[in-house]
Write a protein that holds these residues in place. Structure first.
Motif, PDB file in Angstrom:
ATOM      1  N   VAL A 151     -43.670  60.715 -32.878  1.00 35.38           N
ATOM      2  CA  VAL A 151     -42.558  59.892 -32.418  1.00 35.38           C
ATOM      3  C   VAL A 151     -41.345  60.759 -32.109  1.00 35.38           C
ATOM      4  O   VAL A 151     -40.688  60.596 -31.065  1.00 35.38           O
ATOM      5  CB  VAL A 151     -42.211  58.821 -33.483  1.00 35.38           C
ATOM      6  CG1 VAL A 151     -40.935  58.088 -33.093  1.00 35.38           C
ATOM      7  CG2 VAL A 151     -43.358  57.840 -33.634  1.00 35.38           C
ATOM      8  N   VAL A 152     -41.045  61.701 -33.013  1.00 34.47           N
ATOM      9  CA  VAL A 152     -39.909  62.595 -32.772  1.00 34.47           C
ATOM     10  C   VAL A 152     -40.133  63.426 -31.516  1.00 34.47           C
ATOM     11  O   VAL A 152     -39.227  63.605 -30.695  1.00 34.47           O
ATOM     12  CB  VAL A 152     -39.686  63.504 -33.999  1.00 34.47           C
ATOM     13  CG1 VAL A 152     -38.645  64.576 -33.694  1.00 34.47           C
ATOM     14  CG2 VAL A 152     -39.243  62.678 -35.199  1.00 34.47           C
ATOM     15  N   MET A 154     -41.969  62.684 -28.879  1.00 39.23           N
ATOM     16  CA  MET A 154     -41.847  61.842 -27.684  1.00 39.23           C
ATOM     17  C   MET A 154     -40.387  61.545 -27.378  1.00 39.23           C
ATOM     18  O   MET A 154     -39.975  61.528 -26.208  1.00 39.23           O
ATOM     19  CB  MET A 154     -42.623  60.546 -27.895  1.00 39.23           C
ATOM     20  CG  MET A 154     -44.130  60.739 -28.008  1.00 39.23           C
ATOM     21  SD  MET A 154     -44.854  61.458 -26.522  1.00 39.23           S
ATOM     22  CE  MET A 154     -44.589  60.143 -25.344  1.00 39.23           C
ATOM     23  N   ILE A 155     -39.608  61.305 -28.423  1.00 39.68           N
ATOM     24  CA  ILE A 155     -38.174  61.073 -28.208  1.00 39.68           C
ATOM     25  C   ILE A 155     -37.525  62.295 -27.572  1.00 39.68           C
ATOM     26  O   ILE A 155     -36.746  62.180 -26.616  1.00 39.68           O
ATOM     27  CB  ILE A 155     -37.489  60.723 -29.542  1.00 39.68           C
ATOM     28  CG1 ILE A 155     -37.961  59.355 -30.047  1.00 39.68           C
ATOM     29  CG2 ILE A 155     -35.975  60.715 -29.385  1.00 39.68           C
ATOM     30  CD1 ILE A 155     -37.448  59.003 -31.422  1.00 39.68           C
ATOM     31  N   MET A 156     -37.863  63.462 -28.075  1.00 40.29           N
ATOM     32  CA  MET A 156     -37.298  64.685 -27.517  1.00 40.29           C
ATOM     33  C   MET A 156     -37.747  64.916 -26.080  1.00 40.29           C
ATOM     34  O   MET A 156     -36.968  65.362 -25.227  1.00 40.29           O
ATOM     35  CB  MET A 156     -37.692  65.879 -28.400  1.00 40.29           C
ATOM     36  CG  MET A 156     -37.096  65.845 -29.802  1.00 40.29           C
ATOM     37  SD  MET A 156     -37.738  67.149 -30.886  1.00 40.29           S
ATOM     38  CE  MET A 156     -37.165  68.601 -30.012  1.00 40.29           C
ATOM     39  N   PHE A 158     -38.674  62.607 -23.818  1.00 35.85           N
ATOM     40  CA  PHE A 158     -37.993  61.679 -22.911  1.00 35.85           C
ATOM     41  C   PHE A 158     -36.496  61.988 -22.802  1.00 35.85           C
ATOM     42  O   PHE A 158     -35.881  61.704 -21.782  1.00 35.85           O
ATOM     43  CB  PHE A 158     -38.210  60.241 -23.363  1.00 35.85           C
ATOM     44  CG  PHE A 158     -39.570  59.710 -23.003  1.00 35.85           C
ATOM     45  CD1 PHE A 158     -39.882  59.402 -21.686  1.00 35.85           C
ATOM     46  CD2 PHE A 158     -40.541  59.535 -23.981  1.00 35.85           C
ATOM     47  CE1 PHE A 158     -41.131  58.919 -21.351  1.00 35.85           C
ATOM     48  CE2 PHE A 158     -41.790  59.055 -23.643  1.00 35.85           C
ATOM     49  CZ  PHE A 158     -42.093  58.751 -22.321  1.00 35.85           C
ATOM     50  N   PHE A 159     -35.936  62.566 -23.872  1.00 31.50           N
ATOM     51  CA  PHE A 159     -34.538  62.987 -23.783  1.00 31.50           C
ATOM     52  C   PHE A 159     -34.388  64.111 -22.765  1.00 31.50           C
ATOM     53  O   PHE A 159     -33.425  64.135 -21.983  1.00 31.50           O
ATOM     54  CB  PHE A 159     -34.049  63.441 -25.162  1.00 31.50           C
ATOM     55  CG  PHE A 159     -32.640  63.945 -25.153  1.00 31.50           C
ATOM     56  CD1 PHE A 159     -31.572  63.066 -25.112  1.00 31.50           C
ATOM     57  CD2 PHE A 159     -32.375  65.314 -25.185  1.00 31.50           C
ATOM     58  CE1 PHE A 159     -30.268  63.533 -25.095  1.00 31.50           C
ATOM     59  CE2 PHE A 159     -31.078  65.782 -25.171  1.00 31.50           C
ATOM     60  CZ  PHE A 159     -30.019  64.893 -25.129  1.00 31.50           C
ATOM     61  N   SER A 162     -34.599  62.643 -19.327  1.00 30.60           N
ATOM     62  CA  SER A 162     -33.390  61.918 -18.927  1.00 30.60           C
ATOM     63  C   SER A 162     -32.302  62.855 -18.416  1.00 30.60           C
ATOM     64  O   SER A 162     -31.408  62.438 -17.678  1.00 30.60           O
ATOM     65  CB  SER A 162     -32.855  61.103 -20.102  1.00 30.60           C
ATOM     66  OG  SER A 162     -32.388  61.951 -21.142  1.00 30.60           O
TER      67      SER A 162
END
Length: 227
Positions: A151-152, A154-156, A158-159, A162
């Motif tokens: 999860v971490v 994937m967040i990184m 997609f960050f 962006s």
């Protein structure tokens, strides 16, 4: 002319082949991802240590002492209670300590002897099951840490996407995804063996407890028989 130029560009294009590196995959998740990965590895090392330490401890406790119970019965029949107690003290096994507890209470009601041996049996079982909860926790915590790392990651990923202006490179997305999935793979790699290790030890403890209970029952039957 255009077709020939295109063909020349394609033929002259230098394709970079990415070399797979396990180290880069495992430890390319940044500070948070690397911390989670190290925690999983430490959990795996702890689980492995607990398994081998408990396995050999239970194996030693399960070691058969030839003619132990027969010698105890002979001492009881001959009235040599102190000799039976000394034999129990020289024998390093759970059933010997339980039988010693019963021998020291000979002369009291059989229910008192049985209760004293059961209390000692609970202490012996707690010694056998020591640290097994660590294996149980590792089998569940390692995959959960792996999912957290995913999860971490994937967040990184997609960050990072962006912050990209224009078209997003598939390579950028793929790199973040396989790095994130690596923590899940390692978590499962640690959690699955820990689960099997836990069940192996629990099975061995249950088998040993059954053997001890059988010997204790034979000892109590010997006390109930007339001399």
């Amino acid at each position: 002319m255009f077709l020939q130029a295109t063909t020349t560009i394609i033929n002259n294009k230098v394709t970079e082949k990415q070399v797979f590196s396990l180290w880069d995959v495992l430890f390319s998740g940044g500070i948070i991802g690397n911390t989670i990965m190290i925690a999983i590895f430490l959990l795996g090392i702890l689980a492995l240590y607990v398994f081998f330490e408990r396995y050999f401890f239970i194996k030693r406790a399960s070691k058969e002492t030839p003619n132990f119970l027969e010698n105890i019965k002979d001492c009881i029949h001959d009235g040599r209670i102190q000799s039976a107690i000394d034999l129990c003290r020289r024998t390093d096994s759970p059933e010997a300590r339980m039988i010693e507890k019963g021998l020291t209470r000979i002369g009291r009601p059989i229910s008192d002897i049985s209760n004293a041996m059961q209390n000692q049996g609970q202490l012996e079982v707690s010694k056998l099951e020591k640290n097994l909860n660590i294996l149980a926790s590792a089998s569940g915590a390692a995959p959960m840490l792996g999912f957290l790392g995913t999860v971490v990651g994937m967040i990184m990923a997609f960050f990072e996407i962006s912050n990209v202006t224009g078209a997003v490179s598939p390579k950028l997305l793929a790199s973040g995804i396989y790095t994130a999935m690596a923590t899940t793979a390692v978590g499962l790699f640690v959690g699955i063996p820990a689960y099997f290790f836990y069940n192996i030890l629990v099975t061995n403890v249950d088998r040993l407890v059954l053997k001890i209970q059988t010997h204790v029952n034979e000892f109590l039957d010997t006390l109930n028989k007339p001399l």
